[in-house]
Design a protein around this motif. Structure first.
Motif, short mmCIF file in Angstrom:
data_model
loop_
_atom_site.label_atom_id
_atom_site.label_comp_id
_atom_site.label_asym_id
_atom_site.label_seq_id
_atom_site.Cartn_x
_atom_site.Cartn_y
_atom_site.Cartn_z
N GLN A 57 -10.75 1.50 -6.72
CA GLN A 57 -9.61 0.60 -6.85
C GLN A 57 -10.08 -0.85 -6.95
N HIS A 58 -11.09 -1.24 -6.14
CA HIS A 58 -11.62 -2.60 -6.21
C HIS A 58 -12.30 -2.87 -7.55
N ARG A 59 -13.04 -1.89 -8.05
CA ARG A 59 -13.67 -2.03 -9.36
C ARG A 59 -12.60 -2.22 -10.44
N SER A 60 -11.57 -1.39 -10.39
CA SER A 60 -10.49 -1.48 -11.37
C SER A 60 -9.81 -2.83 -11.32
N LYS A 61 -9.58 -3.33 -10.12
CA LYS A 61 -8.91 -4.62 -9.96
C LYS A 61 -9.77 -5.74 -10.55
N LEU A 62 -11.09 -5.70 -10.29
CA LEU A 62 -11.99 -6.71 -10.84
C LEU A 62 -11.99 -6.65 -12.37
N MET A 63 -11.93 -5.44 -12.91
CA MET A 63 -11.90 -5.30 -14.37
C MET A 63 -10.54 -5.72 -14.94
N ASP A 64 -9.46 -5.47 -14.20
CA ASP A 64 -8.12 -5.83 -14.66
C ASP A 64 -7.94 -7.34 -14.82
N TYR A 65 -8.63 -8.11 -13.99
CA TYR A 65 -8.43 -9.55 -13.99
C TYR A 65 -9.49 -10.31 -14.79
N GLN A 66 -10.15 -9.64 -15.70
CA GLN A 66 -11.11 -10.30 -16.57
C GLN A 66 -10.38 -11.16 -17.60
N ILE A 67 -10.95 -12.31 -17.90
CA ILE A 67 -10.38 -13.14 -18.97
C ILE A 67 -10.64 -12.43 -20.31
N ARG A 68 -9.80 -12.69 -21.25
CA ARG A 68 -9.89 -12.10 -22.59
C ARG A 68 -9.90 -10.57 -22.58
N ALA A 69 -9.21 -9.98 -21.62
CA ALA A 69 -9.13 -8.52 -21.52
C ALA A 69 -8.05 -7.94 -22.43
N PHE A 70 -7.20 -8.80 -22.96
CA PHE A 70 -6.07 -8.33 -23.76
C PHE A 70 -6.04 -8.99 -25.13
N THR A 71 -5.46 -8.28 -26.06
CA THR A 71 -5.07 -8.85 -27.35
C THR A 71 -3.57 -9.10 -27.22
N GLU A 72 -3.17 -10.36 -27.35
CA GLU A 72 -1.76 -10.71 -27.20
C GLU A 72 -1.14 -11.02 -28.55
N GLY A 73 0.15 -10.71 -28.64
CA GLY A 73 0.85 -11.01 -29.88
C GLY A 73 2.32 -10.65 -29.78
N SER A 74 2.96 -10.62 -30.93
CA SER A 74 4.38 -10.30 -30.98
C SER A 74 4.59 -9.14 -31.95
N VAL A 75 5.76 -8.55 -31.88
CA VAL A 75 6.08 -7.42 -32.75
C VAL A 75 7.28 -7.74 -33.62
N GLU A 76 7.30 -7.14 -34.81
CA GLU A 76 8.44 -7.25 -35.71
C GLU A 76 8.69 -5.89 -36.33
N PHE A 77 9.95 -5.61 -36.60
CA PHE A 77 10.33 -4.36 -37.25
C PHE A 77 10.44 -4.63 -38.74
N ILE A 78 9.45 -4.14 -39.52
CA ILE A 78 9.38 -4.41 -40.96
C ILE A 78 9.28 -3.07 -41.70
N ASN A 79 10.14 -2.87 -42.69
CA ASN A 79 10.13 -1.63 -43.49
C ASN A 79 10.13 -0.38 -42.62
N ASN A 80 10.99 -0.37 -41.62
CA ASN A 80 11.15 0.78 -40.72
C ASN A 80 9.89 1.10 -39.91
N GLN A 81 9.04 0.08 -39.68
CA GLN A 81 7.84 0.27 -38.88
C GLN A 81 7.65 -0.93 -37.96
N TRP A 82 7.15 -0.68 -36.76
CA TRP A 82 6.82 -1.77 -35.85
C TRP A 82 5.44 -2.31 -36.20
N VAL A 83 5.39 -3.63 -36.39
CA VAL A 83 4.14 -4.30 -36.76
C VAL A 83 3.77 -5.28 -35.65
N PHE A 84 2.49 -5.24 -35.25
CA PHE A 84 1.97 -6.12 -34.20
C PHE A 84 1.22 -7.26 -34.87
N PHE A 85 1.53 -8.51 -34.49
CA PHE A 85 0.85 -9.69 -35.01
C PHE A 85 0.02 -10.31 -33.90
N ASP A 86 -1.29 -10.27 -34.05
CA ASP A 86 -2.24 -10.81 -33.08
C ASP A 86 -2.11 -12.33 -33.07
#
Length: 187
Positions: free
Chosen positions: A4-33
């Protein structure tokens, strides 16, 4: 240190995520980084944990078809312009090294890397020599890792000796010339 401690240390790493927004285009969900402005289909992340910004906080859930996100106590459906973040995957060879490392060495390695403003998710190359020694009794060798935080490059040599005594020595060298060496020896 528990899992659990290892997981917590890994969870709080900087740049651990790709962030963005989503849009519904042509009947598909598209993620924009947000960082690269690249678009990808959200279906690439089906059945994976994602986080959605809802009720003024990041909430974890599992992504399913049709933009459904199963949170611990409720289900949400994606809406146009929702902010989401997707956890980056570690390079497999680095993930294996981290898993095989004893708790003290793991903690020292990750916290030193973080103190140099790098994240384990900044790894762009990893050679895991230890994985080739799996069947041997005594293990001795060096693993090589390269991290890039977009400002500096950090080369890490992990010298390991797993014989009668266990030794993990990490040599961090930045492209600026800064060097840090740490070593953990246990009997």
């Amino acid at each position: 240190m528990s899992h659990q401690h290892r997981s917590k240390l890994m969870d709080y790493q900087i740049r651990a995520f790709t962030e963005g927004s989503v849009e519904f285009i042509n009947n598909q969900w598209v993620f924009f980084d947000n960082e690269t402005e690249e678009a990808s289909l959200i279906e690439e992340y089906l059945h994976q944990e994602i986080e959605i910004f809802s009720l003024n906080k990041w909430r974890k859930g599992i992504l399913f078809d049709d933009g459904k996100i199963c949170l611990p106590n409720e289900n949400l459906f994606l809406q146009d312009q929702d902010l989401i973040r997707i956890r980056k995957h570690l390079i497999y060879s680095l993930e294996t090294i981290l898993t095989d490392m004893n708790d003290d060495a793991f903690f020292q390695f990750v916290t030193t890397l973080n103190s140099l403003q790098f994240s384990i998710y900044d790894c762009i190359y990893c050679y895991n020599h230890l994985s080739f020694l799996e069947k041997e009794r005594g293990k001795n060798g060096v693993n090589f890792m390269i991290f890039d935080n977009e400002e500096y490059i950090c080369n890490v040599q992990h010298h390991f000796t797993y014989l009668e005594k266990t030794s993990d020595r990490f040599e961090f060298t930045l492209n600026s010339g800064k060097r840090v060496v740490i070593e953990k020896i246990t009997s």
